[in-house]
Enzyme design. Structure first.
Site, mmCIF file in Angstrom:
data_model
loop_
_atom_site.group_PDB
_atom_site.id
_atom_site.type_symbol
_atom_site.label_atom_id
_atom_site.label_comp_id
_atom_site.label_asym_id
_atom_site.label_seq_id
_atom_site.Cartn_x
_atom_site.Cartn_y
_atom_site.Cartn_z
ATOM 1 N N ASN A 189 6.626 -5.861 -10.977
ATOM 2 C CA ASN A 189 7.713 -6.201 -10.054
ATOM 3 C C ASN A 189 8.888 -6.781 -10.825
ATOM 4 O OD1 ASN A 189 7.438 -9.209 -10.120
ATOM 5 N ND2 ASN A 189 5.400 -8.698 -9.327
ATOM 6 N N ASP A 191 0.102 -8.182 -4.868
ATOM 7 C CA ASP A 191 -0.911 -8.359 -3.826
ATOM 8 C C ASP A 191 -2.056 -7.369 -4.006
ATOM 9 O OD1 ASP A 191 0.253 -10.465 -2.393
ATOM 10 O OD2 ASP A 191 1.737 -9.087 -1.550
ATOM 11 N N LYS A 205 -5.315 7.101 -21.693
ATOM 12 C CA LYS A 205 -4.041 7.398 -21.033
ATOM 13 C C LYS A 205 -4.200 8.641 -20.146
ATOM 14 C CE LYS A 205 0.652 8.711 -22.073
ATOM 15 N NZ LYS A 205 1.450 9.418 -23.049
ATOM 16 N N PHE A 238 5.978 -20.510 -2.973
ATOM 17 C CA PHE A 238 7.256 -19.856 -2.739
ATOM 18 C C PHE A 238 7.039 -18.763 -1.699
ATOM 19 C CE2 PHE A 238 10.863 -20.719 -5.702
ATOM 20 C CZ PHE A 238 10.351 -21.906 -6.208
ATOM 21 N N LYS A 286 3.957 -18.962 6.782
ATOM 22 C CA LYS A 286 3.181 -18.967 5.532
ATOM 23 C C LYS A 286 2.668 -20.364 5.198
ATOM 24 C CE LYS A 286 4.881 -14.969 3.111
ATOM 25 N NZ LYS A 286 5.869 -14.409 2.218
ATOM 26 N N LYS A 327 -1.234 -20.698 4.788
ATOM 27 C CA LYS A 327 -1.796 -21.022 3.474
ATOM 28 C C LYS A 327 -2.147 -22.502 3.341
ATOM 29 C CE LYS A 327 0.184 -16.983 1.238
ATOM 30 N NZ LYS A 327 0.352 -16.268 -0.004
#
Ligand code: CTP
Length: 408
Positions: A214, A283, A293, A327, A341, A345
């Site tokens: 990401n 996630d 490969k 975050f 959240k 959490k």
């Protein structure tokens, strides 16, 4: 009443050559009266305005003017002072010393102390208004603040050069003392605490060369790690791959995958007082990744995925009286989603940030964010420099760690 924050602290007080040098005598005296060990370093020009003997008399300490002077143990004095100082303050700071500090020049006792300093540095500029607004001076000040050197804004008023109502005046002693007090408090408000920070993004291998990743740069987590170190905490930084230099003094553990990040965090959890999880953890990951490969001819039509562990949720289940900060990367209904959240959490604070607005978030030095605790938002959704947001989060952490250690 607690002990005075200045008591026993060594303050290296740099005096550069401006007329406000005479006002710094009062500053030196007030700091000494508050219990600080004030060691004055004067530039040659400063000694034209005030005698070293004056500072020596009000502080009861020797005054350093010579780059090559040795102390009683034969150690070069400016090096010894850089080591032992709890704070380095340059007051008054002329345009010249600001320029030298910005560019790392070290050609006298004061400029060398600044280059060798280990503690926080504060500059209290005082100069003619044209020198202050000169582009070179302003640019140099920007360089200093980008390196986390604290710059106190000069006051507006009558200047010694005769200019009336102009910017450049040396602030009064009380304002400088309270500015220093604030910095000193923040320089050790996390002393004795251990904080673990996760940073960067994870990489989930598809094969030995390819991965799902990401856009996280790691800047937010590294800024928190650096700020927490500066505030006296022991820092464990669990970092995904980034292009950043490891923060000085932090114990950095490098990982690649979410599973490795999970393992490193859980292994170290027992020794920390607070956890701040800035990492952009993938996630999900490819269910299998071969050791060879994947050849073009054998391109899979799809990649099967499986869930990664939720590190934050796992930490929260074992939190005890540790503070847990998460975050929330959101692209819409920021406050509403982040509030869900924090409840789901079961953590103490969530930093909700907007990843959809242009110019902020991933890779940028800015974050559009709001802190939310269990009762709701603490402040507004505003754009912060990541370094400022780091301090803001740690202000909250410092306040709440203190409360939890009193009650436990
Ligand atoms: N986080 C984590 N482990 C994961 C996913 C997220 O520790 N596997 C942490 C992040 O470091 C962050 C917080 O959880 O502190 C929230 O991350 P975010 O991606 O916003 O939320 P998710 O729980 O993944 O929810 P969603 O992606 O559905 O919005």
């Amino acid at each position: 009443m607690g002990e005075d924050i200045f008591s026993g602290k060594t303050i290296a007080l740099g005096i550069s050559g401006g007329i406000a040098a005479y006002k710094a005598v009062d500053l030196a005296s007030k700091l000494a009266q508050r219990g600080a060990i004030v060691k004055t370093i004067m530039t040659e020009h400063a000694t034209k305005f005030v005698s070293p003997l004056t500072f020596q008399s009000v502080t009861g300490q020797p005054v350093l003017t010579d780059l090559f002077a040795a102390d009683s143990q034969g150690k070069i004095s400016h090096v010894a002072l850089s080591e032992e100082a709890d704070l380095v303050v340059v007051a008054p700071a002329t345009a010249n010393i600001i320029a030298k500090a910005a560019h790392g020049l070290a050609d006298d006792a004061l400029s060398t102390t600044l280059v060798a300093a280990r503690s926080a540095i504060v500059m209290v500029p005082a100069m003619n208004n044209y020198m202050w607004s000169n582009k070179a001076t302003q640019y140099n000040l920007e360089i200093l603040t980008s390196r986390d050197i604290k710059v106190m804004q000069p006051e507006v008023g009558r200047l010694a050069c005769g200019e009336g109502n102009a910017v450049g005046r040396f602030p009064d002693t009380a304002s400088i003392v309270s500015f220093l007090e604030d910095i000193l408090r923040k320089s050790h408000d996390l002393a004795g605490k251990t904080i673990m920070i996760t940073a960067g993004g994870t990489r989930e291998p598809i094969d030995p060369v390819r991965f799902i990743g990401n856009r996280s740069s790691g800047k937010m987590g590294y800024a928190i790690a650096e700020a927490a170190r500066a505030r006296g905490a022991k820092v464990i930084l669990v970092s995904g791959p980034t292009c950043l230099n490891p923060p000085l003094g932090a114990h950095t553990i490098y990982v690649e995958t979410a599973q490795q990040m999970y393992d490193a965090v859980m292994e170290n959890l027992y020794q920390v007082d607070a956890v701040v999880m800035t990492a952009a953890v993938a996630d999900f990951r490819p269910s299998s990744s071969g050791i060879e490969k994947i050849k073009k001819e054998r391109m899979p039509k799809s990649i099967e995925l499986e869930l990664n562990p939720d590190i934050l949720q796992a930490v929260s289940k074992k939190k005890g009286n540790k503070l847990v900060v998460g975050f929330a990367a959101e692209s819409e209904n920021i406050i509403e989603n982040a509030t869900k959240k924090i409840k789901k959490k079961d953590i103490d604070l969530i930093v909700a940030n907007d990843i959809a607005s242009p110019g902020v978030g991933f890779g940028s030095d800015l974050n559009l964010a709001v802190l939310i605790n269990k009762k709701g938002p603490v402040g507004d959704l505003i754009t912060y420099k990541k370094t400022e947001l780091a301090e803001k989060i740690l202000d909250w952490v410092a306040a709440h760690i203190a409360v939890s250690s009193i009650s436990s």
